[in-house]
Design a protein around this motif. Structure first.
Motif, mmCIF file in Angstrom:
data_model
loop_
_atom_site.group_PDB
_atom_site.id
_atom_site.type_symbol
_atom_site.label_atom_id
_atom_site.label_comp_id
_atom_site.label_asym_id
_atom_site.label_seq_id
_atom_site.Cartn_x
_atom_site.Cartn_y
_atom_site.Cartn_z
ATOM 1 N N PHE A 22 3.472 -1.234 9.090
ATOM 2 C CA PHE A 22 3.607 0.168 8.686
ATOM 3 C C PHE A 22 5.085 0.525 8.582
ATOM 4 O O PHE A 22 5.832 0.379 9.545
ATOM 5 N N LYS A 23 5.467 0.974 7.391
ATOM 6 C CA LYS A 23 6.837 1.416 7.151
ATOM 7 C C LYS A 23 6.813 2.941 6.987
ATOM 8 O O LYS A 23 6.546 3.470 5.894
ATOM 9 N N VAL A 73 0.865 -1.190 0.000
ATOM 10 C CA VAL A 73 0.000 0.000 0.000
ATOM 11 C C VAL A 73 0.896 1.232 0.000
ATOM 12 O O VAL A 73 1.751 1.387 0.874
ATOM 13 N N ILE A 74 0.706 2.098 -0.984
ATOM 14 C CA ILE A 74 1.486 3.331 -1.096
ATOM 15 C C ILE A 74 0.648 4.488 -0.569
ATOM 16 O O ILE A 74 -0.356 4.865 -1.151
ATOM 17 N N THR A 81 1.639 -4.401 3.792
ATOM 18 C CA THR A 81 2.625 -3.427 4.262
ATOM 19 C C THR A 81 2.313 -2.072 3.651
ATOM 20 O O THR A 81 2.203 -1.938 2.422
ATOM 21 N N LEU A 82 2.142 -1.082 4.523
ATOM 22 C CA LEU A 82 1.874 0.282 4.072
ATOM 23 C C LEU A 82 3.172 1.083 4.147
ATOM 24 O O LEU A 82 3.861 1.093 5.173
ATOM 25 N N ILE A 132 15.948 0.265 17.926
ATOM 26 C CA ILE A 132 14.545 0.476 17.554
ATOM 27 C C ILE A 132 14.296 -0.189 16.206
ATOM 28 O O ILE A 132 14.858 0.211 15.178
ATOM 29 N N GLU A 133 13.474 -1.220 16.228
ATOM 30 C CA GLU A 133 13.187 -1.968 15.001
ATOM 31 C C GLU A 133 12.006 -1.381 14.233
ATOM 32 O O GLU A 133 11.931 -1.530 13.014
ATOM 33 N N GLU A 134 11.098 -0.762 14.950
ATOM 34 C CA GLU A 134 9.899 -0.237 14.306
ATOM 35 C C GLU A 134 9.565 1.119 14.915
ATOM 36 O O GLU A 134 9.539 1.278 16.137
ATOM 37 N N TYR A 135 9.309 2.097 14.043
ATOM 38 C CA TYR A 135 8.995 3.447 14.510
ATOM 39 C C TYR A 135 7.619 3.465 15.155
ATOM 40 O O TYR A 135 6.641 2.979 14.587
ATOM 41 N N ASN A 136 7.521 4.020 16.373
ATOM 42 C CA ASN A 136 6.251 4.179 17.082
ATOM 43 C C ASN A 136 5.820 5.632 16.934
ATOM 44 O O ASN A 136 6.405 6.526 17.558
#
Length: 486
Positions: A385-386, A7-8, A34-35, A418-422
């Motif tokens: 979410f990326k 998803v873009i 995956t967005l 940090i593996e994933e941005y919160n």
């Protein structure tokens, strides 16, 4: 094997699509989504952020209310708030905490060198907000539309003081006779005598008689349409002959003229251009027939007063609200006539419960944060979410039926560990989107440079060059693509 969906962009369309996919039976076994989102927040044109350095003030991209005809939007939000089941007493715990009705609109109209307030109240509307039922009560549109004009006319007449303009307008000079059209006159005279004889002013009496005329389908068959729009036009000119020379002497008289001018012009135009038709199956509206015309130009073509029509709030708002100006220049307003009328009719006649619903926090925090949190909570293995991933290009395969490669820029490197941005920040108990990245989650050297150079990672014109190129390949990284960006 799960289908991989890329998803873009994270606007309302993209988020709604993900939500609907995950509502499908067996979705946890079907989809791996995956967005990819440029910058640090989702929301698209509806994004907002709280400024952590300036008292947590909400900084909006756009409006922070929805109209009562946003049927799918409200159905979605009711489902999301119910599923979130936030603790009682928490901020925005329920849908009714998050959205509050506003039963009026307040406009400012420029009259000469002065601004005049124009508050337009709306009644309570039937139906249940977000119940999934779509109605198109065209008969009600005709009836209520003329009634609004008559009611406003009556209200202004009641406020005129005797001794000045009131003597002229209550009633109008007897020398001004209502226009006569043979196909209508017998019916209208009968209604005015038998039903509306208690109304003193002849214009108000005639407008209310036309309400009843529009409920009689014999007068709206194709055989009467040309006579009918000719009559509406002559009635409008008749009112102008009485009011025209008084407009600049009273803001109230100018307002009622603008309302009559707009309402009767729209009625004439939709009949004359066959937007409104009637047959044995009932009434029909086809707004697409007039989308080759600009809204204001279409109104003027059908007789609207070109000196005042653009400054009428219900017209001006159709340009100002969606920023409908060619190349962004306010000197070149441009919006499709049919689209504008469709919005106006939907707003005025198909809203449910109330015409407007005001969000009790920023749109990002009222709409997008709970959708994001619900997807993260209920589908952690399916929806990812990326953030800080900017789409650069999408290449199609040879027959142009499928996205083959997607080029992205991974804008920043996250801080160590940090593996994933919160993305959310808690403000007084409510998780909100900040108006700037949470720099403590970004690599310290890059974070320092971003702040020093005031880099806006949401801007297409940013000259930030520290990002890393990423290529997604169809069949390996994704199977299908949802494009939620412009």
């Amino acid at each position: 094997m799960k289908k991989k969906i890329c998803v873009i962009g994270g606007g309302l369309g993209a988020m709604s699509a993900i939500y609907q996919l995950m509502k499908m039976p067996g979705s946890k076994d079907l989809f791996d989504i995956t967005l990819y989102q440029e910058g640090w927040r989702i929301g698209g044109k509806g994004a907002s952020g709280v400024n952590l350095d300036k008292g947590y003030r909400v900084e909006e991209h756009g409006i922070h209310f929805w109209f009562g005809f946003y049927e799918n939007g409200f159905r979605l939000m009711k489902e999301v708030y119910e599923a979130m089941d936030r603790p009682k007493g928490n901020p925005l715990a329920t849908f009714t905490d998050a959205f509050k009705p506003q039963p009026f609109m307040d406009f400012a109209q420029r009259i000469g060198d002065q601004w005049s307030d124009w508050e337009i109240p709306f009644p309570d509307y039937p139906g249940v907000l977000g119940d999934g039922k779509f109605e198109n009560p065209i008969e009600v549109v005709l009836e209520v539309g003329i009634k609004v004009i008559a009611d406003e006319f009556h209200k202004i007449l009641q406020h005129l003081e005797d001794g000045c303009l009131g003597l002229i307008l209550k009633p109008f000079r007897k020398t001004h006779k209502i226009p006569v059209h043979p196909s209508h006159e017998e019916y209208l005279n009968k209604v005015e005598t038998e039903v509306l004889g208690h109304i003193e002013n002849p214009i108000e009496r005639r407008l209310r008689a036309m309400i009843l005329l529009h409920k009689d389908k014999d007068f709206l068959t194709n055989g009467h349409l040309e006579q009918h729009f000719a009559y509406v036009h002559s009635l409008r000119l008749h009112i102008w002959n009485i009011l025209g020379h008084l407009l600049m002497k009273s803001p109230n008289i100018l307002k009622i003229w603008c309302l009559i001018d707009f309402g009767l012009t729209v009625l004439k135009g939709i009949i004359e251009d066959h937007v409104l038709t009637y047959n044995e199956e009932g009434f029909h509206l086809d707004f697409g027939l007039i989308n080759d015309f600009d809204f204001k130009e279409w109104l003027i073509y059908h007789g609207a007063d070109k000196h005042f029509i653009y400054n009428v709030p219900v017209v001006k708002s159709m340009y100002d609200g969606p920023f409908a100006f060619f190349k962004g220049a306010i000197s070149t307003p441009n919006v499709e006539a049919g689209t504008a009328l469709n919005i106006f009719f939907r707003l005025a006649f198909t809203s449910k419960e109330h015409v407007m619903w005001r969000m009790q926090a920023g749109m990002g925090d009222t709409v997008f944060a709970p959708i994001f949190q619900l997807l993260k909570r209920d589908f952690p293995e399916n929806v990812h979410f990326k953030f800080f991933h900017k789409a650069e290009s999408i290449r199609l395969n040879k027959d142009e039926t499928q996205a083959e490669e997607i080029d992205l820029i991974e804008q920043v490197k996250l801080a160590e560990g940090i593996e994933e941005y919160n993305p959310l920040y808690n403000v007084n108990g409510l998780d909100c989107w900040p108006s700037a990245p949470l720099y403590d989650q970004i690599d310290p050297l890059q974070a320092k440079l971003l702040k020093k150079e005031h880099i806006n990672l949401e801007s297409n014109w940013s000259d930030w060059s520290k990002g890393k190129k990423v290529k997604l390949i169809q069949g390996k990284d994704f199977d299908e693509v949802i494009i939620g960006a412009s």
